[in-house]
Design an enzyme around this catalytic site. Sequence first.
Site, PDB file in Angstrom:
ATOM      1  N   TYR A 155       0.864  -1.193   0.000  1.00 11.15           N
ATOM      2  CA  TYR A 155       0.000   0.000   0.000  1.00 11.15           C
ATOM      3  C   TYR A 155       0.891   1.230   0.000  1.00 11.15           C
ATOM      4  O   TYR A 155       1.856   1.293   0.762  1.00 11.15           O
ATOM      5  CB  TYR A 155      -0.890  -0.018   1.249  1.00 11.15           C
ATOM      6  CG  TYR A 155      -1.765   1.196   1.428  1.00 11.15           C
ATOM      7  CD1 TYR A 155      -2.802   1.464   0.542  1.00 11.15           C
ATOM      8  CD2 TYR A 155      -1.575   2.067   2.497  1.00 11.15           C
ATOM      9  CE1 TYR A 155      -3.621   2.579   0.723  1.00 11.15           C
ATOM     10  CE2 TYR A 155      -2.398   3.179   2.689  1.00 11.15           C
ATOM     11  CZ  TYR A 155      -3.420   3.428   1.791  1.00 11.15           C
ATOM     12  OH  TYR A 155      -4.232   4.528   1.975  1.00 11.15           O
ATOM     13  N   ASP A 250       9.225   2.748  -0.537  1.00  9.50           N
ATOM     14  CA  ASP A 250       8.202   3.342   0.311  1.00  9.50           C
ATOM     15  C   ASP A 250       8.519   2.942   1.744  1.00  9.50           C
ATOM     16  O   ASP A 250       8.228   1.821   2.171  1.00  9.50           O
ATOM     17  CB  ASP A 250       6.803   2.874  -0.104  1.00  9.50           C
ATOM     18  CG  ASP A 250       5.725   3.531   0.764  1.00  9.50           C
ATOM     19  OD1 ASP A 250       6.075   4.108   1.816  1.00  9.50           O
ATOM     20  OD2 ASP A 250       4.539   3.466   0.383  1.00  9.50           O
ATOM     21  N   LYS A 283       4.906   8.794   8.919  1.00 11.53           N
ATOM     22  CA  LYS A 283       4.744   8.220  10.267  1.00 11.53           C
ATOM     23  C   LYS A 283       5.795   8.692  11.272  1.00 11.53           C
ATOM     24  O   LYS A 283       5.650   9.781  11.814  1.00 11.53           O
ATOM     25  CB  LYS A 283       4.672   6.695  10.166  1.00 11.53           C
ATOM     26  CG  LYS A 283       3.468   6.258   9.276  1.00 11.53           C
ATOM     27  CD  LYS A 283       3.147   4.804   9.394  1.00 11.53           C
ATOM     28  CE  LYS A 283       2.163   4.327   8.358  1.00 11.53           C
ATOM     29  NZ  LYS A 283       0.768   4.397   8.739  1.00 11.53           N
TER      30      LYS A 283
HETATM   31  C1  LIG Z   1       3.807   1.937   3.307  1.00 15.46           C
HETATM   32  C2  LIG Z   1       2.805   3.055   3.329  1.00 15.46           C
HETATM   33  N1  LIG Z   1       2.850   3.985   2.371  1.00 15.46           N
HETATM   34  C3  LIG Z   1       1.981   5.020   2.349  1.00 15.46           C
HETATM   35  C4  LIG Z   1       1.010   5.150   3.321  1.00 15.46           C
HETATM   36  C5  LIG Z   1       0.059   6.298   3.285  1.00 15.46           C
HETATM   37  O1  LIG Z   1       0.347   7.170   4.340  1.00 15.46           O
HETATM   38  P1  LIG Z   1      -0.776   8.163   4.921  1.00 15.46           P
HETATM   39  O2  LIG Z   1      -1.786   7.311   5.607  1.00 15.46           O
HETATM   40  O3  LIG Z   1       0.000   9.067   5.837  1.00 15.46           O
HETATM   41  O4  LIG Z   1      -1.344   8.890   3.762  1.00 15.46           O
HETATM   42  C6  LIG Z   1       0.922   4.192   4.330  1.00 15.46           C
HETATM   43  C7  LIG Z   1      -0.117   4.284   5.368  1.00 15.46           C
HETATM   44  O5  LIG Z   1      -0.314   3.445   6.180  1.00 15.46           O
HETATM   45  C8  LIG Z   1       1.847   3.117   4.339  1.00 15.46           C
HETATM   46  O6  LIG Z   1       1.810   2.168   5.267  1.00 15.46           O
END
Ligand SMILES: Cc1ncc(COP(=O)(O)O)c(C=O)c1O
Length: 443
Positions: A155, A250, A283
Amino acid sequence: MEQPNTKPATPQTASRNDALFERAKKLIPGGVNSPVRAFKAVGGTPRFVQRAQGAYFWDADGKRYIDYIGSWGPMILGHGHPAVLEAVQKAALEGFSYGAPTEREVELAEEIVRLVPSLEMVRLVSSGTEAAMSAIRLARGATGRSKIIKFEGCYHGHADALLVKAGSGLATFGNPTSAGVPPEVVQHTLVLEYNHLAQLEEAFALHGKDIACLMIEPIAGNMNFVRASVPFMKRCRELCTQHGALLVFDEVMTGFRVALGGAQSVYARSIPGFKPDMTVMGKVIGGGMPLAAFGGTRAVMEQLAPLGPVYQAGTLSGNPVATACGLATLREIAKPGFYEALGERTRSLVAGLTQAANKAGVPFCGDSEGGMFGFFLLGQLPQNYATVMTTDSPAFNRFFHAMLDSGVYYAPALYEAAFVSSAHTAADIETTVDAAAKFFAAA
Ligand SMILES: Cc1ncc(COP(=O)(O)O)c(C=O)c1O
């Protein structure tokens, strides 16, 4: 005729969580502002949090929970760490938002670049979604190509082009996973199976010259906890270099969570000189405030506006209170011994849960890195999304509710990773393992 009952009805102890959920559902779709909070997968009423401190939070009924979600990752120091609180309070008194640069943004950028060797420049934004979406635009702008690779089960936030599942074959591109995403928007997104080397080779053989970037969660926390194998990651790096595509990590979840240098530093232990071209973070770098970032080499980052032709902007980007929170958090976690202690505590939890399950003959396996962990009600660690989803979901749901009743708050879905903070004590781990042991023994 029956006598009317004049006795007042015994007052039922109404749950405030239930009452708040009813109120919330009238105004907020599903009663929540982000879907997984709704307990849709596991059933029941979400806990409305009243306050939190250290490793715990208290719900609207005053019940205390040991928190293994920590705001889905940011709270690596636990809740209300004194140094972070002090920094946030001071920053809030100075001003909330200016829409003009501040020294603190520079300090935070310096700190991130110092700690993550692959980064030469960063841009601060407000959410992981925004960071991942911007990174993709930049990768496309920098390479002049349109196609991107992502992996099933990873994700990267909810940007349209990333809400996509695999199409019918490698020659075809993905299908949207959300209503409202037109098929044309995902026509450039190729979705591959995680850890599938042959598919990766084939995708580059077919589309290599058109691929702008390959985006990957190096340790995938959105399918619980699945590591990209070292040979797979090595091949991702080689193929991207060979075909002129950018390797984008990511690390929204893993960044500053699994190690001070992120998951990339974990792979660099096995693959000498390993570096992604770009990194997306969120995060932990905000310490619980809306803050995220993306960064990479100078050559790529200089393509961004106002220097280059790739547009990206944000009213609240680099917000002064959020940067104070992030900076104070990074300064704490950069202290010597922090990750050794965090990793040890997390491993002790996974080992304790595994032992308890084994003793009861329940299939169970788990893994962790730094303060991130996952476990499966399966005999063997899965390597991809399809295997993760073979978990017995009713059994997971029973486990979740048994833990919740015992005051242990674990992610309300079997495909989510979990987090230990530096505030979790050995006694918290023991309480958690004891609660799980009771459940396994009765299962
Ligand atoms: C690996 C990863 N990338 C992107 C995101 C998206 O981040 P946000 O919820 O701050 O938009 C998340 C959210 O949990 C994530 O776990």
